[in-house]
Design a protein around this motif. Sequence first.
Motif, PDB file in Angstrom:
ATOM      1  N   PRO A 244      27.621 -68.474 -43.545  1.00 25.03           N
ATOM      2  CA  PRO A 244      28.995 -68.002 -43.685  1.00 25.03           C
ATOM      3  C   PRO A 244      30.001 -69.133 -43.514  1.00 25.03           C
ATOM      4  CG  PRO A 244      27.745 -66.466 -42.366  1.00 25.03           C
ATOM      5  CD  PRO A 244      26.857 -67.655 -42.585  1.00 25.03           C
ATOM      6  N   GLY A 245      30.944 -69.224 -44.443  1.00 26.51           N
ATOM      7  CA  GLY A 245      31.945 -70.279 -44.406  1.00 26.51           C
ATOM      8  C   GLY A 245      31.586 -71.485 -45.241  1.00 26.51           C
ATOM      9  N   ASP A 246      30.299 -71.660 -45.567  1.00 30.14           N
ATOM     10  CA  ASP A 246      29.892 -72.795 -46.404  1.00 30.14           C
ATOM     11  C   ASP A 246      30.548 -72.693 -47.774  1.00 30.14           C
ATOM     12  OD1 ASP A 246      28.310 -73.733 -44.397  1.00 30.14           O
ATOM     13  OD2 ASP A 246      26.391 -73.375 -45.407  1.00 30.14           O
ATOM     14  N   ARG A 247      31.108 -73.820 -48.218  1.00 28.17           N
ATOM     15  CA  ARG A 247      31.731 -73.851 -49.536  1.00 28.17           C
ATOM     16  C   ARG A 247      30.674 -74.156 -50.592  1.00 28.17           C
ATOM     17  NH1 ARG A 247      37.323 -76.871 -51.369  1.00 28.17           N
ATOM     18  NH2 ARG A 247      37.133 -76.444 -53.602  1.00 28.17           N
ATOM     19  N   ILE A 248      30.752 -73.462 -51.710  1.00 21.09           N
ATOM     20  CA  ILE A 248      29.791 -73.646 -52.785  1.00 21.09           C
ATOM     21  C   ILE A 248      30.540 -74.085 -54.033  1.00 21.09           C
ATOM     22  CG2 ILE A 248      28.043 -72.545 -54.230  1.00 21.09           C
ATOM     23  CD1 ILE A 248      27.604 -70.520 -52.036  1.00 21.09           C
TER      24      ILE A 248
ATOM     25  N   VAL B 197      30.679 -68.694 -48.695  1.00 20.58           N
ATOM     26  CA  VAL B 197      29.801 -67.604 -48.283  1.00 20.58           C
ATOM     27  C   VAL B 197      30.559 -66.705 -47.319  1.00 20.58           C
ATOM     28  CG1 VAL B 197      27.632 -67.003 -47.147  1.00 20.58           C
ATOM     29  CG2 VAL B 197      27.773 -69.052 -48.570  1.00 20.58           C
ATOM     30  N   LYS B 198      30.460 -65.409 -47.526  1.00 23.26           N
ATOM     31  CA  LYS B 198      31.220 -64.439 -46.751  1.00 23.26           C
ATOM     32  C   LYS B 198      30.426 -63.941 -45.547  1.00 23.26           C
ATOM     33  CE  LYS B 198      33.908 -60.201 -47.566  1.00 23.26           C
ATOM     34  NZ  LYS B 198      34.210 -59.165 -48.570  1.00 23.26           N
ATOM     35  N   ALA B 199      31.119 -63.686 -44.448  1.00 19.62           N
ATOM     36  CA  ALA B 199      30.498 -63.049 -43.276  1.00 19.62           C
ATOM     37  C   ALA B 199      30.844 -61.564 -43.288  1.00 19.62           C
ATOM     38  CB  ALA B 199      31.016 -63.695 -41.996  1.00 19.62           C
ATOM     39  N   PHE B 200      30.013 -60.763 -42.610  1.00 14.52           N
ATOM     40  CA  PHE B 200      30.200 -59.315 -42.592  1.00 14.52           C
ATOM     41  C   PHE B 200      30.233 -58.797 -41.169  1.00 14.52           C
ATOM     42  CE2 PHE B 200      28.146 -60.481 -46.498  1.00 14.52           C
ATOM     43  CZ  PHE B 200      28.831 -59.753 -47.453  1.00 14.52           C
ATOM     44  N   SER B 201      31.049 -57.780 -40.961  1.00 17.91           N
ATOM     45  CA  SER B 201      31.066 -57.079 -39.683  1.00 17.91           C
ATOM     46  C   SER B 201      30.170 -55.845 -39.802  1.00 17.91           C
ATOM     47  CB  SER B 201      32.483 -56.638 -39.331  1.00 17.91           C
ATOM     48  OG  SER B 201      32.941 -55.655 -40.244  1.00 17.91           O
TER      49      SER B 201
END
Length: 255
Positions: A33-37, A76-80
């Motif tokens: 999560p947070g990694d730029r692609i 990359v997105k993180a999820f709750s």
Amino acid sequence: MPAPATENERSFSQTVKAQLSLRDLILSGDLKPGDRISELSMVERLGISRTPIRMALVRLEEEGFLEAIPSGGFAVKAFSERDIHDAIEMRGTLEGFAARLAAERGVRNSVLIEMKQRLAQLDELVGQPTLTVDDFSQYVGLNGQFHALLIDAADSAVLARQIDRALNLPFASPSGFVMVQAMLPEARQILTIAQDHHHCVVRAIEEREGARAESLMREHARLAHRNLQLAFRNQGTRDLVPGAVLIRKPVPARY
């Protein structure tokens, strides 16, 4: 001899390959999560040309795995847990509507026979004295077939497309957390409840009880959220959740 693939077919195949490869990198934690692609970095990493990579990134954004960055590219997105709960509810709502349509419109006898065959196979599996990881893996396949038959029973191409989109939402699959159950002491109870739901919804469809069929499938979907909550009780079972690295741990409340 089969005709050679057209340029469009080759491009589509490469896009699907890129999409699956990128999704695997995300779910495995290689991309966090947070990694730029960027397109160029993935071209080098996957050995796939730039256009299919670009299309794959757009599709993964639509599926919810990525979010666009204002300056360009994706992250990359993180999820709750709430995000996952909403995805499960969305899938349950649509599958519930499919069950209602099947009950109210009537179902082809061939589809009902297939559904009952899957029920019998699942009964045999769930009824075993002990369940191994291989048994749970077999359950995933049979469970997926049952849910696919339910969608087929609704006989609605429009609804089938919407359910297909919902299933692409992270963690929304009917079998998304089944493998976690292999490590949970509550596994037998949860599988028994799930299988009872399966039987009840088929009966409701046969008896043309639309509202009951819909309610049963919505409740059935919520078992996935229960599995998630059980899996998160400790790190050992949490790590078994596919894509667990994407799920944010809840922040403890301050008093």
